[in-house]
Design a protein around this motif. Structure first.
Motif, PDB file in Angstrom:
ATOM      1  N   GLU A  71      46.521  36.481  -4.547  1.00 54.63           N
ATOM      2  CA  GLU A  71      46.856  35.116  -4.132  1.00 54.63           C
ATOM      3  C   GLU A  71      48.358  34.850  -4.209  1.00 54.63           C
ATOM      4  O   GLU A  71      48.904  34.087  -3.416  1.00 54.63           O
ATOM      5  CB  GLU A  71      46.110  34.102  -5.016  1.00 54.63           C
ATOM      6  CG  GLU A  71      44.607  34.057  -4.786  1.00 54.63           C
ATOM      7  CD  GLU A  71      43.887  35.254  -5.383  1.00 54.63           C
ATOM      8  OE1 GLU A  71      42.791  35.584  -4.899  1.00 54.63           O
ATOM      9  OE2 GLU A  71      44.429  35.880  -6.317  1.00 54.63           O
ATOM     10  N   GLY A  74      51.959  37.084  -1.744  1.00 52.04           N
ATOM     11  CA  GLY A  74      52.695  36.749  -0.543  1.00 52.04           C
ATOM     12  C   GLY A  74      54.045  36.122  -0.819  1.00 52.04           C
ATOM     13  O   GLY A  74      54.932  36.172   0.032  1.00 52.04           O
ATOM     14  N   TYR A 189      54.955  38.317   9.290  1.00 46.72           N
ATOM     15  CA  TYR A 189      54.543  37.406   8.218  1.00 46.72           C
ATOM     16  C   TYR A 189      55.639  37.322   7.155  1.00 46.72           C
ATOM     17  O   TYR A 189      56.015  36.237   6.709  1.00 46.72           O
ATOM     18  CB  TYR A 189      53.234  37.885   7.591  1.00 46.72           C
ATOM     19  CG  TYR A 189      52.909  37.203   6.284  1.00 46.72           C
ATOM     20  CD1 TYR A 189      52.528  35.860   6.259  1.00 46.72           C
ATOM     21  CD2 TYR A 189      53.011  37.883   5.077  1.00 46.72           C
ATOM     22  CE1 TYR A 189      52.244  35.217   5.060  1.00 46.72           C
ATOM     23  CE2 TYR A 189      52.732  37.250   3.876  1.00 46.72           C
ATOM     24  CZ  TYR A 189      52.350  35.921   3.869  1.00 46.72           C
ATOM     25  OH  TYR A 189      52.081  35.296   2.686  1.00 46.72           O
ATOM     26  N   ASP A 231      47.886  35.777  13.912  1.00 48.88           N
ATOM     27  CA  ASP A 231      47.876  35.944  12.465  1.00 48.88           C
ATOM     28  C   ASP A 231      47.917  34.578  11.785  1.00 48.88           C
ATOM     29  O   ASP A 231      48.911  33.856  11.849  1.00 48.88           O
ATOM     30  CB  ASP A 231      49.079  36.796  12.026  1.00 48.88           C
ATOM     31  CG  ASP A 231      49.032  37.068  10.538  1.00 48.88           C
ATOM     32  OD1 ASP A 231      48.155  37.819  10.107  1.00 48.88           O
ATOM     33  OD2 ASP A 231      49.878  36.512   9.811  1.00 48.88           O
ATOM     34  N   HIS A 232      46.810  34.249  11.124  1.00 47.65           N
ATOM     35  CA  HIS A 232      46.654  32.914  10.543  1.00 47.65           C
ATOM     36  C   HIS A 232      47.674  32.658   9.432  1.00 47.65           C
ATOM     37  O   HIS A 232      48.229  31.550   9.322  1.00 47.65           O
ATOM     38  CB  HIS A 232      45.236  32.756  10.004  1.00 47.65           C
ATOM     39  CG  HIS A 232      44.952  31.429   9.385  1.00 47.65           C
ATOM     40  ND1 HIS A 232      44.896  30.259  10.135  1.00 47.65           N
ATOM     41  CD2 HIS A 232      44.709  31.062   8.092  1.00 47.65           C
ATOM     42  CE1 HIS A 232      44.638  29.235   9.332  1.00 47.65           C
ATOM     43  NE2 HIS A 232      44.518  29.705   8.090  1.00 47.65           N
ATOM     44  N   SER A 233      47.937  33.662   8.592  1.00 46.43           N
ATOM     45  CA  SER A 233      48.858  33.475   7.472  1.00 46.43           C
ATOM     46  C   SER A 233      50.268  33.150   7.960  1.00 46.43           C
ATOM     47  O   SER A 233      50.953  32.290   7.399  1.00 46.43           O
ATOM     48  CB  SER A 233      48.887  34.738   6.605  1.00 46.43           C
ATOM     49  OG  SER A 233      47.614  35.002   6.075  1.00 46.43           O
ATOM     50  N   THR A 234      50.704  33.867   9.010  1.00 46.17           N
ATOM     51  CA  THR A 234      52.037  33.614   9.562  1.00 46.17           C
ATOM     52  C   THR A 234      52.130  32.205  10.125  1.00 46.17           C
ATOM     53  O   THR A 234      53.130  31.502   9.924  1.00 46.17           O
ATOM     54  CB  THR A 234      52.358  34.652  10.657  1.00 46.17           C
ATOM     55  OG1 THR A 234      52.247  35.963  10.109  1.00 46.17           O
ATOM     56  CG2 THR A 234      53.754  34.439  11.211  1.00 46.17           C
ATOM     57  N   GLU A 236      50.482  29.591   9.196  1.00 44.14           N
ATOM     58  CA  GLU A 236      50.544  28.619   8.094  1.00 44.14           C
ATOM     59  C   GLU A 236      51.960  28.498   7.533  1.00 44.14           C
ATOM     60  O   GLU A 236      52.437  27.383   7.258  1.00 44.14           O
ATOM     61  CB  GLU A 236      49.583  29.032   6.987  1.00 44.14           C
ATOM     62  CG  GLU A 236      48.127  28.762   7.309  1.00 44.14           C
ATOM     63  CD  GLU A 236      47.251  28.921   6.090  1.00 44.14           C
ATOM     64  OE1 GLU A 236      47.133  27.952   5.309  1.00 44.14           O
ATOM     65  OE2 GLU A 236      46.700  30.014   5.906  1.00 44.14           O
ATOM     66  N   ILE A 248      49.724  28.500   1.890  1.00 45.25           N
ATOM     67  CA  ILE A 248      50.275  29.817   2.211  1.00 45.25           C
ATOM     68  C   ILE A 248      49.323  30.879   1.681  1.00 45.25           C
ATOM     69  O   ILE A 248      48.870  30.810   0.545  1.00 45.25           O
ATOM     70  CB  ILE A 248      51.646  30.024   1.564  1.00 45.25           C
ATOM     71  CG1 ILE A 248      52.627  28.963   2.084  1.00 45.25           C
ATOM     72  CG2 ILE A 248      52.197  31.418   1.843  1.00 45.25           C
ATOM     73  CD1 ILE A 248      53.982  29.051   1.433  1.00 45.25           C
ATOM     74  N   ALA A 249      48.991  31.838   2.500  1.00 46.87           N
ATOM     75  CA  ALA A 249      48.096  32.933   2.092  1.00 46.87           C
ATOM     76  C   ALA A 249      48.765  34.256   2.348  1.00 46.87           C
ATOM     77  O   ALA A 249      49.677  34.346   3.147  1.00 46.87           O
ATOM     78  CB  ALA A 249      46.776  32.834   2.894  1.00 46.87           C
ATOM     79  N   GLY A 251      49.703  37.792   3.888  1.00 49.96           N
ATOM     80  CA  GLY A 251      49.690  38.228   5.278  1.00 49.96           C
ATOM     81  C   GLY A 251      48.796  39.417   5.494  1.00 49.96           C
ATOM     82  O   GLY A 251      48.349  40.080   4.578  1.00 49.96           O
ATOM     83  N   HIS A 252      48.504  39.692   6.744  1.00 58.04           N
ATOM     84  CA  HIS A 252      47.675  40.825   7.126  1.00 58.04           C
ATOM     85  C   HIS A 252      48.545  41.830   7.861  1.00 58.04           C
ATOM     86  O   HIS A 252      49.675  41.573   8.224  1.00 58.04           O
ATOM     87  CB  HIS A 252      46.522  40.361   8.003  1.00 58.04           C
ATOM     88  CG  HIS A 252      45.644  39.339   7.310  1.00 58.04           C
ATOM     89  ND1 HIS A 252      44.812  39.684   6.267  1.00 58.04           N
ATOM     90  CD2 HIS A 252      45.520  38.005   7.478  1.00 58.04           C
ATOM     91  CE1 HIS A 252      44.177  38.596   5.850  1.00 58.04           C
ATOM     92  NE2 HIS A 252      44.585  37.566   6.564  1.00 58.04           N
TER      93      HIS A 252
END
Length: 253
Positions: A71, A74, A189, A231-234, A236, A248-249, A251-252
């Motif tokens: 968690e 990142g 990301y 990419d959802h994390s980017t 966000e 913030i999560a 990245g993939h």
């Protein structure tokens, strides 16, 4: 009588001045082989001390990578900054070359992961461990930023991004924005995180802050325009910079 006393005092002073250098000379002459052997061992002793210090740096890097949960991985954490500060102290004794060698090893490891392992959570976690370790080395090697930015290796460019994450005032906004056109999702990301850290950096001028926001806005448009699932994390991270969200999560890849 007084003259003789003065003469004897003067002679004693001369003999005293000569005696110690003469004694040292005779000692060096008698024990020259022992002294030569001891002097010859000094470089190897220093090498052992340096080797121990390098090993200590590697242990620090492994520990900081182990300490960060998925968690938190990142973001730059206080723990990462603390390890980076300790390594910076080691640099004063080691010099930059051993640290550069360690950073280059991480770059090669990242490139090998991308080349040899399939995309997925396991690879992403392994890549995240690498970037956490890169961050801890980065402040000590910031003077080499341009060399890593210009590299043809994705791992080396990730090292440049890690440097900008840790030293936000060094962030090259234009170069970071370019990552969203030419890099895999894991890199852009982390480029987004570097932009965010630069935006949050105290002392930045309003002109620079506006430049960062505009770069984030263009990057967001580019990420959302990609074919397939963006990419959802980017997204966000970039939206946080533009509209002030806080989620913030990791990245993939």
């Amino acid at each position: 009588m007084d003259n003789w006393a003065k003469l004897l005092t003067a002679v004693a002073a001369v003999l005293g001045a000569v005696a110690w250098p003469l004694a040292l000379f005779l000692t060096a002459l008698l024990f020259r082989e022992v002294l030569r052997s001891a002097i010859n061992r000094i470089p190897s002793m220093l090498d052992r001390v340096k080797t121990a210090s390098i090993a200590g740096v590697k242990v620090e890097l492994e520990r900081v990578a182990d300490a960060e949960t998925e968690e938190k991985a990142g973001k730059v954490t206080p723990n990462q900054k603390e390890v980076a500060a300790r390594i910076a102290v080691e640099k004063s004794d080691l010099g930059p070359q051993p640290l550069l060698k360690e950073l280059d090893r991480l770059c090669l490891e990242f490139d090998a992961l991308r080349r040899d392992f399939p995309s997925g959570d396991i690879r992403t976690r392994a890549m995240t461990r690498i970037v956490v370790q890169m961050r801890s080395l980065s402040p000590s090697l910031i003077e080499f930023l341009d060399a890593y930015k210009g590299s043809g290796s994705a791992g080396s460019r990730l090292a440049a991004i890690a440097m900008m994450q840790m030293v936000p005032m060094s962030a090259d906004v234009s170069w970071l924005e370019g990552r969203f056109s030419s890099e895999p999702p894991f890199l852009f990301y982390h480029a987004a995180l570097a932009l965010q850290n630069a935006l949050d950096s105290p002392g930045a001028s309003e002109k620079r802050l506006q430049e960062i926001r505009e770069a984030a806005r263009r990057a967001l448009e580019r990420v959302k325009s990609f074919n397939g699932v963006p990419d959802h994390s980017t997204i966000e991270v970039l939206e946080t910079m533009i509209v002030g969200t806080n989620s913030i999560a990791p990245g993939h890849d």
